[in-house]
Design a protein around this motif. Sequence first.
Motif, PDB file in Angstrom:
ATOM      1  N   ARG A  84       5.697  23.296  20.069  1.00 17.30           N
ATOM      2  CA  ARG A  84       5.426  21.882  20.309  1.00 17.30           C
ATOM      3  C   ARG A  84       6.584  21.001  19.865  1.00 17.30           C
ATOM      4  O   ARG A  84       6.901  20.007  20.520  1.00 17.30           O
ATOM      5  N   ASN A  85       7.216  21.384  18.770  1.00 25.48           N
ATOM      6  CA  ASN A  85       8.389  20.617  18.329  1.00 25.48           C
ATOM      7  C   ASN A  85       9.519  20.714  19.352  1.00 25.48           C
ATOM      8  O   ASN A  85      10.203  19.720  19.633  1.00 25.48           O
ATOM      9  N   GLU A  86       9.726  21.909  19.897  1.00 27.44           N
ATOM     10  CA  GLU A  86      10.763  22.058  20.914  1.00 27.44           C
ATOM     11  C   GLU A  86      10.385  21.310  22.186  1.00 27.44           C
ATOM     12  O   GLU A  86      11.242  20.695  22.836  1.00 27.44           O
ATOM     13  N   ALA A  87       9.101  21.348  22.547  1.00 28.42           N
ATOM     14  CA  ALA A  87       8.650  20.643  23.748  1.00 28.42           C
ATOM     15  C   ALA A  87       8.882  19.149  23.622  1.00 28.42           C
ATOM     16  O   ALA A  87       9.418  18.513  24.538  1.00 28.42           O
ATOM     17  N   ILE A  88       8.505  18.586  22.480  1.00 27.10           N
ATOM     18  CA  ILE A  88       8.644  17.139  22.335  1.00 27.10           C
ATOM     19  C   ILE A  88      10.118  16.738  22.298  1.00 27.10           C
ATOM     20  O   ILE A  88      10.498  15.676  22.793  1.00 27.10           O
ATOM     21  N   ALA A  89      10.962  17.602  21.753  1.00 24.23           N
ATOM     22  CA  ALA A  89      12.407  17.323  21.759  1.00 24.23           C
ATOM     23  C   ALA A  89      12.941  17.317  23.191  1.00 24.23           C
ATOM     24  O   ALA A  89      13.769  16.471  23.548  1.00 24.23           O
ATOM     25  N   ALA A  90      12.467  18.249  24.025  1.00 26.44           N
ATOM     26  CA  ALA A  90      12.904  18.298  25.426  1.00 26.44           C
ATOM     27  C   ALA A  90      12.444  17.060  26.178  1.00 26.44           C
ATOM     28  O   ALA A  90      13.221  16.464  26.946  1.00 26.44           O
ATOM     29  N   PHE A  91      11.196  16.650  25.960  1.00 26.68           N
ATOM     30  CA  PHE A  91      10.686  15.463  26.645  1.00 26.68           C
ATOM     31  C   PHE A  91      11.452  14.208  26.216  1.00 26.68           C
ATOM     32  O   PHE A  91      11.829  13.379  27.046  1.00 26.68           O
ATOM     33  N   LYS A  92      11.683  14.083  24.907  1.00 18.99           N
ATOM     34  CA  LYS A  92      12.391  12.898  24.413  1.00 18.99           C
ATOM     35  C   LYS A  92      13.838  12.868  24.899  1.00 18.99           C
ATOM     36  O   LYS A  92      14.385  11.804  25.203  1.00 18.99           O
ATOM     37  N   GLN A  93      14.465  14.041  24.990  1.00 23.47           N
ATOM     38  CA  GLN A  93      15.834  14.093  25.497  1.00 23.47           C
ATOM     39  C   GLN A  93      15.868  13.662  26.958  1.00 23.47           C
ATOM     40  O   GLN A  93      16.786  12.946  27.370  1.00 23.47           O
ATOM     41  N   LEU A  94      14.872  14.054  27.725  1.00 20.38           N
ATOM     42  CA  LEU A  94      14.818  13.660  29.130  1.00 20.38           C
ATOM     43  C   LEU A  94      14.629  12.152  29.261  1.00 20.38           C
ATOM     44  O   LEU A  94      15.281  11.508  30.099  1.00 20.38           O
ATOM     45  N   VAL A  95      13.755  11.579  28.449  1.00 19.47           N
ATOM     46  CA  VAL A  95      13.583  10.112  28.456  1.00 19.47           C
ATOM     47  C   VAL A  95      14.901   9.433  28.106  1.00 19.47           C
ATOM     48  O   VAL A  95      15.316   8.462  28.765  1.00 19.47           O
ATOM     49  N   LYS A  96      15.581   9.940  27.094  1.00 17.53           N
ATOM     50  CA  LYS A  96      16.870   9.370  26.690  1.00 17.53           C
ATOM     51  C   LYS A  96      17.891   9.479  27.809  1.00 17.53           C
ATOM     52  O   LYS A  96      18.638   8.525  28.083  1.00 17.53           O
ATOM     53  N   ASP A  97      17.953  10.625  28.466  1.00 21.72           N
ATOM     54  CA  ASP A  97      18.892  10.815  29.579  1.00 21.72           C
ATOM     55  C   ASP A  97      18.642   9.788  30.682  1.00 21.72           C
ATOM     56  O   ASP A  97      19.582   9.217  31.248  1.00 21.72           O
ATOM     57  N   CYS A  98      17.375   9.566  31.005  1.00 23.31           N
ATOM     58  CA  CYS A  98      17.035   8.612  32.060  1.00 23.31           C
ATOM     59  C   CYS A  98      17.334   7.173  31.622  1.00 23.31           C
ATOM     60  O   CYS A  98      17.799   6.358  32.441  1.00 23.31           O
ATOM     61  N   ARG A 103      20.929   2.410  32.160  1.00 27.71           N
ATOM     62  CA  ARG A 103      21.945   1.486  31.624  1.00 27.71           C
ATOM     63  C   ARG A 103      23.267   1.628  32.377  1.00 27.71           C
ATOM     64  O   ARG A 103      23.954   0.639  32.652  1.00 27.71           O
ATOM     65  N   ARG A 104      23.606   2.846  32.724  1.00 24.94           N
ATOM     66  CA  ARG A 104      24.875   3.121  33.398  1.00 24.94           C
ATOM     67  C   ARG A 104      24.878   2.622  34.844  1.00 24.94           C
ATOM     68  O   ARG A 104      25.869   2.060  35.318  1.00 24.94           O
ATOM     69  N   ASN A 105      23.764   2.812  35.537  1.00 25.96           N
ATOM     70  CA  ASN A 105      23.718   2.531  36.968  1.00 25.96           C
ATOM     71  C   ASN A 105      22.960   1.252  37.327  1.00 25.96           C
ATOM     72  O   ASN A 105      22.930   0.864  38.495  1.00 25.96           O
ATOM     73  N   GLY A 106      22.334   0.651  36.346  1.00 25.41           N
ATOM     74  CA  GLY A 106      21.590  -0.575  36.617  1.00 25.41           C
ATOM     75  C   GLY A 106      20.156  -0.338  37.032  1.00 25.41           C
ATOM     76  O   GLY A 106      19.312  -1.228  36.906  1.00 25.41           O
ATOM     77  N   LYS A 107      19.848   0.839  37.527  1.00 28.66           N
ATOM     78  CA  LYS A 107      18.488   1.193  37.905  1.00 28.66           C
ATOM     79  C   LYS A 107      18.389   2.703  38.020  1.00 28.66           C
ATOM     80  O   LYS A 107      19.410   3.408  38.053  1.00 28.66           O
ATOM     81  N   LEU A 108      17.157   3.179  38.094  1.00 31.94           N
ATOM     82  CA  LEU A 108      16.916   4.607  38.250  1.00 31.94           C
ATOM     83  C   LEU A 108      16.586   4.930  39.705  1.00 31.94           C
ATOM     84  O   LEU A 108      16.031   4.101  40.422  1.00 31.94           O
ATOM     85  N   THR A 109      16.933   6.128  40.121  1.00 28.12           N
ATOM     86  CA  THR A 109      16.439   6.613  41.408  1.00 28.12           C
ATOM     87  C   THR A 109      14.938   6.863  41.272  1.00 28.12           C
ATOM     88  O   THR A 109      14.396   6.912  40.162  1.00 28.12           O
ATOM     89  N   ASP A 110      14.265   7.018  42.403  1.00 26.21           N
ATOM     90  CA  ASP A 110      12.825   7.303  42.350  1.00 26.21           C
ATOM     91  C   ASP A 110      12.553   8.565  41.545  1.00 26.21           C
ATOM     92  O   ASP A 110      11.597   8.628  40.770  1.00 26.21           O
ATOM     93  N   ARG A 111      13.400   9.561  41.738  1.00 27.35           N
ATOM     94  CA  ARG A 111      13.186  10.821  41.022  1.00 27.35           C
ATOM     95  C   ARG A 111      13.399  10.637  39.518  1.00 27.35           C
ATOM     96  O   ARG A 111      12.627  11.158  38.707  1.00 27.35           O
TER      97      ARG A 111
END
Length: 216
Positions: A84-98, A103-111
Amino acid sequence: FEQIATQQDVTAAEREYHERALTELANALIREGNFADAETRLRAQLNLYANGPEAGLAKLLLGVCLLQRAATPNVQPADAVKMRNEAIAAFKQLVKDCDEAERRNGKLTDREGWLRLQAALRVLQTYQQMKAPRELLAEAAGLLERHRGTVEELIVLSLVYHAFKQMNDGARALDTRDRMKDVFDRLPPSAFTQPTGEYSRDYWLRVWFAAEGKKE
């Protein structure tokens, strides 16, 4: 997909197809309930293509596999905690990446928007499994603001409700359910995009609002 995924000598031209094959194979294994093998495929993908186009989905699916494995009866409690600790780290990293992509592109793609939402919701679900309601409530605040007036607000509020139940705070749990009913009543039928599950209107009527006092 399995034939492509197990290919050893991958040329530069084949890398995109190889990465996608690993993701699709993992997805198929997840649908079959074979989470251990899916996890193996996803780890291989992320090892080979850490920054590839399918990396975001791989992080999401890896976290899903870990949560499913952590919930199985034969897993030792200490191992479940690690998963669960590894899972939550993966989810949080994905949120951070998005967030960084936005911030970089001004908006997100739908995906990217879909991936961020799914990862953020699973952060809350993981905290619920971990019996960490205060952490869940802290994470939920921003999501409730971002997704005000949507089915996602209902989903987040349902997790908030369970957090208050875990805290034995019945009054705030009931207040949250009342808030859920208010959100539900204001949503148009078109907001519910699926015939079953949490994105269907029937789910909320049947599970939450079929009768006063009935709780999930």
